[in-house]
Design a protein around this motif. Structure first.
Motif, mmCIF file in Angstrom:
data_model
loop_
_atom_site.group_PDB
_atom_site.id
_atom_site.type_symbol
_atom_site.label_atom_id
_atom_site.label_comp_id
_atom_site.label_asym_id
_atom_site.label_seq_id
_atom_site.Cartn_x
_atom_site.Cartn_y
_atom_site.Cartn_z
ATOM 1 N N ARG A 158 0.752 -1.345 -0.071
ATOM 2 C CA ARG A 158 0.011 0.060 0.106
ATOM 3 C C ARG A 158 0.956 1.318 -0.050
ATOM 4 O O ARG A 158 0.466 2.215 -0.817
ATOM 5 C CB ARG A 158 -0.987 -0.025 1.172
ATOM 6 C CG ARG A 158 -1.668 1.176 1.316
ATOM 7 C CD ARG A 158 -2.867 0.911 2.486
ATOM 8 N NE ARG A 158 -3.626 -0.078 2.424
ATOM 9 C CZ ARG A 158 -3.551 -1.197 3.485
ATOM 10 N NH1 ARG A 158 -2.708 -0.794 4.375
ATOM 11 N NH2 ARG A 158 -4.111 -2.131 3.246
ATOM 12 N N ALA A 159 1.876 1.105 0.812
ATOM 13 C CA ALA A 159 2.968 2.442 1.002
ATOM 14 C C ALA A 159 3.670 2.487 -0.694
ATOM 15 O O ALA A 159 3.563 3.797 -0.976
ATOM 16 C CB ALA A 159 4.077 2.092 1.915
ATOM 17 N N LEU A 160 3.747 1.602 -1.330
ATOM 18 C CA LEU A 160 4.335 1.598 -2.607
ATOM 19 C C LEU A 160 3.416 2.122 -3.539
ATOM 20 O O LEU A 160 3.621 3.091 -4.460
ATOM 21 C CB LEU A 160 4.927 0.444 -2.992
ATOM 22 C CG LEU A 160 5.316 0.098 -4.386
ATOM 23 C CD1 LEU A 160 6.852 0.734 -4.510
ATOM 24 C CD2 LEU A 160 5.645 -1.407 -4.898
ATOM 25 N N ARG A 161 2.073 1.718 -3.497
ATOM 26 C CA ARG A 161 1.127 2.444 -4.141
ATOM 27 C C ARG A 161 0.775 3.704 -4.037
ATOM 28 O O ARG A 161 0.392 4.415 -5.143
ATOM 29 C CB ARG A 161 -0.297 1.431 -4.228
ATOM 30 C CG ARG A 161 -1.383 1.678 -5.222
ATOM 31 C CD ARG A 161 -2.526 0.761 -5.031
ATOM 32 N NE ARG A 161 -2.946 0.668 -3.804
ATOM 33 C CZ ARG A 161 -3.532 -0.712 -3.006
ATOM 34 N NH1 ARG A 161 -3.450 -1.676 -3.808
ATOM 35 N NH2 ARG A 161 -3.952 -0.320 -1.964
ATOM 36 N N GLU A 162 0.963 4.137 -2.859
ATOM 37 C CA GLU A 162 0.590 5.612 -2.521
ATOM 38 C C GLU A 162 1.867 6.256 -2.911
ATOM 39 O O GLU A 162 2.060 7.663 -2.374
ATOM 40 C CB GLU A 162 0.376 5.746 -1.273
ATOM 41 C CG GLU A 162 -0.992 5.080 -0.822
ATOM 42 C CD GLU A 162 -1.494 5.027 0.642
ATOM 43 O OE1 GLU A 162 -0.494 5.273 1.707
ATOM 44 O OE2 GLU A 162 -2.550 4.665 0.840
ATOM 45 N N THR A 163 2.969 5.853 -3.464
ATOM 46 C CA THR A 163 4.267 6.463 -3.699
ATOM 47 C C THR A 163 5.079 6.901 -2.540
ATOM 48 O O THR A 163 6.151 7.759 -2.645
ATOM 49 C CB THR A 163 4.156 7.903 -4.687
ATOM 50 O OG1 THR A 163 3.381 8.651 -3.929
ATOM 51 C CG2 THR A 163 3.231 7.292 -5.916
ATOM 52 N N ARG A 164 4.891 6.076 -1.568
ATOM 53 C CA ARG A 164 5.695 6.511 -0.399
ATOM 54 C C ARG A 164 6.607 5.238 -0.533
ATOM 55 O O ARG A 164 6.859 4.378 0.446
ATOM 56 C CB ARG A 164 4.919 6.127 0.900
ATOM 57 C CG ARG A 164 3.770 7.204 1.051
ATOM 58 C CD ARG A 164 2.905 7.306 2.500
ATOM 59 N NE ARG A 164 2.273 6.235 2.590
ATOM 60 C CZ ARG A 164 2.302 5.270 3.220
ATOM 61 N NH1 ARG A 164 3.406 4.975 4.167
ATOM 62 N NH2 ARG A 164 1.280 4.164 3.330
ATOM 63 N N TYR A 165 7.748 5.793 -1.292
ATOM 64 C CA TYR A 165 8.696 4.720 -1.399
ATOM 65 C C TYR A 165 9.527 4.181 -0.293
ATOM 66 O O TYR A 165 9.817 3.045 -0.274
ATOM 67 C CB TYR A 165 9.795 4.942 -2.833
ATOM 68 C CG TYR A 165 8.755 5.389 -4.005
ATOM 69 C CD1 TYR A 165 8.063 4.315 -4.470
ATOM 70 C CD2 TYR A 165 8.644 6.617 -4.658
ATOM 71 C CE1 TYR A 165 7.076 4.731 -5.749
ATOM 72 C CE2 TYR A 165 7.865 7.059 -5.673
ATOM 73 C CZ TYR A 165 7.306 5.829 -5.962
ATOM 74 O OH TYR A 165 6.216 6.238 -7.051
ATOM 75 N N ALA A 166 10.074 5.265 0.555
ATOM 76 C CA ALA A 166 11.002 4.961 1.644
ATOM 77 C C ALA A 166 10.246 4.102 2.615
ATOM 78 O O ALA A 166 10.862 3.044 2.930
ATOM 79 C CB ALA A 166 11.279 6.079 2.308
ATOM 80 N N ASP A 167 8.852 4.342 3.037
ATOM 81 C CA ASP A 167 8.311 3.427 3.776
ATOM 82 C C ASP A 167 7.965 2.120 3.272
ATOM 83 O O ASP A 167 7.830 0.855 3.707
ATOM 84 C CB ASP A 167 6.614 3.982 3.914
ATOM 85 C CG ASP A 167 6.747 5.252 4.884
ATOM 86 O OD1 ASP A 167 7.865 5.459 5.590
ATOM 87 O OD2 ASP A 167 5.748 6.024 4.723
ATOM 88 N N ALA A 168 7.731 1.889 1.786
ATOM 89 C CA ALA A 168 7.712 0.751 0.998
ATOM 90 C C ALA A 168 8.818 -0.242 1.342
ATOM 91 O O ALA A 168 8.798 -1.311 1.472
ATOM 92 C CB ALA A 168 7.149 0.833 -0.238
ATOM 93 N N ALA A 169 9.870 0.548 0.980
ATOM 94 C CA ALA A 169 11.316 -0.363 0.923
ATOM 95 C C ALA A 169 11.532 -0.996 2.347
ATOM 96 O O ALA A 169 11.859 -2.022 2.701
ATOM 97 C CB ALA A 169 12.470 0.858 0.528
ATOM 98 N N GLU A 170 11.115 0.064 3.387
ATOM 99 C CA GLU A 170 11.348 -0.231 4.647
ATOM 100 C C GLU A 170 10.394 -1.558 5.114
ATOM 101 O O GLU A 170 10.732 -2.543 5.884
ATOM 102 C CB GLU A 170 10.983 1.095 5.793
ATOM 103 C CG GLU A 170 11.421 0.572 7.363
ATOM 104 C CD GLU A 170 11.189 1.814 8.054
ATOM 105 O OE1 GLU A 170 11.228 1.692 9.334
ATOM 106 O OE2 GLU A 170 10.914 2.813 7.542
#
Length: 275
Positions: free
Chosen positions: A158-170
Motif C-alpha cells: 500500500r505504501a508503494l502504491r501511494e508513492t511512499r517509496y521509503a516506507d515501502a522499502a522499509e
C-alpha cells in the motif's frame, strides 16, 4: 534575423568603430584575433549547452518512463490479484496472466502495460559472457502465506502504491527479515528493489535485484529482475554488464515482452556507440 546574426552584426560594428578611431594602430591585428577567439569560445559553449540539454531530455524521458511503468503496474494490481504464468517458448508474449482465487499475490502485469516502445530485433549477437547466477528448472514451492504475512505484505505494498517509496522499502525489508521463506518473499524482494529503482537509486536497486536471483532462483520474478539488472547497469553507464544481462534476457526469454524491452535498450546502446 537570428540571435547569432544579431550578435555577429554587433561585433562587426564594434570592430569597425575601433578601426575607425584615431587611436587604432599597431594593436589592430591582436584585437582581431581576440575577437575571433571570443567568437570561437561562444560557439564551443553553445555546443556544450546543446549537448547538455539533450542529455537532460533523455534523463527526463527515462525517469518519466520509470514512473509510468510503476504507476501502471500498481493500478492494474490494485484492481485485483493475479499470478503470472510463463508462456511456452513459442508463445508471442510472456508472462501471461490468469486469475487466482484467494489472497492477493502481486506478480506481473499483462505485457501491454510494460511495453512503452516496441522495436525491431537487433541483428548482432553478444559475445559477452552471461551473468553467473543459479539455474533451476522450476521455482521452489514456498507454500501459502499466513494471514499475518499477507497483512504485512499488503501494508508495504500500500505504501508503494501511494508513492511512499521509503516506507515501502522499509516495509518490504522488514517482511523479508521476518519471513524470508514466505510464498510472498520473491515478490517482496522484487518490489523493494523497484522502490529504489523508481527513485533512481540504481546501485541499491541493483543489489536487491541480484539478491532475488540468488535467494529465489526460478521464481516468477526471475526474468523481470534480470531485465532490471540490465536497466540498472545501463543507468550506471556500466555498458558491458548491461549488455550481458540484456543479452541473457533475450536468450532465455525469446519471443517475449521481456526480450523486446531488452532489445530496445540494446539498440539504444548500439546507436550511442557503447558497443
Amino acid at each position: 534575423m537570428t540571435r547569432s546574426t544579431i550578435y555577429r552584426s554587433m561585433m562587426a560594428a564594434a570592430l569597425a568603430a575601433v578601426v575607425a578611431s584615431p587611436g587604432f594602430a599597431q594593436d589592430s591585428a591582436d584585437l582581431v584575433y581576440q575577437v575571433q577567439d571570443l567568437l570561437e569560445e561562444v560557439r564551443e559553449l553553445r555546443g556544450i549547452i546543446e549537448s547538455q540539454q539533450r542529455e537532460i531530455e533523455n534523463l527526463q524521458r527515462r525517469q518519466r518512463d520509470q514512473y509510468l511503468d510503476l504507476d501502471q503496474r500498481l493500478q492494474a494490481l490494485a484492481s485485483g490479484g493475479t499470478v503470472a504464468v510463463e508462456a511456452p517458448a513459442g508463445a508471442v508474449d510472456a508472462p501471461v496472466e490468469r486469475p487466482r482465487p484467494g489472497p492477493e499475490v502481486v506478480q506481473e502485469l499483462p505485457p501491454s502495460a510494460d511495453v512503452p516502445e516496441v522495436r525491431a530485433p537487433i541483428d548482432a549477437r553478444s559475445e559477452i559472457t552471461p551473468l553467473n547466477r543459479p539455474q533451476t528448472a522450476e521455482a521452489r514451492d514456498l507454500g501459502t502465506p499466513a494471514e499475518d504475512e499477507q497483512a504485512a505484505y499488503d501494508l508495504a505494498f500500500r505504501a508503494l502504491r501511494e508513492t511512499r517509496y521509503a516506507d515501502a522499502a522499509e516495509g518490504f525489508a522488514a517482511f523479508l527479515d521476518r519471513w524470508p521463506e514466505s510464498a510472498l518473499a520473491p515478490n517482496a524482494q522484487y518490489w523493494m528493489a523497484e522502490a529504489y529503482y523508481v527513485t533512481r537509486d540504481f546501485r541499491t536497486a541493483l543489489g536487491y535485484f541480484d539478491d532475488l536471483l540468488t535467494r529465489y532462483p526460478g521464481s516468477s520474478k526471475q526474468g523481470d529482475a534480470l531485465l532490471k539488472i540490465g536497466f540498472s547497469h545501463f543507468e550506471l553507464r556500466q555498458w558491458n554488464e548491461a549488455r550481458a544481462a540484456l543479452e541473457q534476457v533475450r536468450s532465455e526469454f525469446p519471443n517475449s515482452t521481456l526480450a523486446r524491452l531488452a532489445e530496445g535498450r540494446l539498440r539504444d546502446m548500439r546507436l550511442a556507440g557503447h558497443y
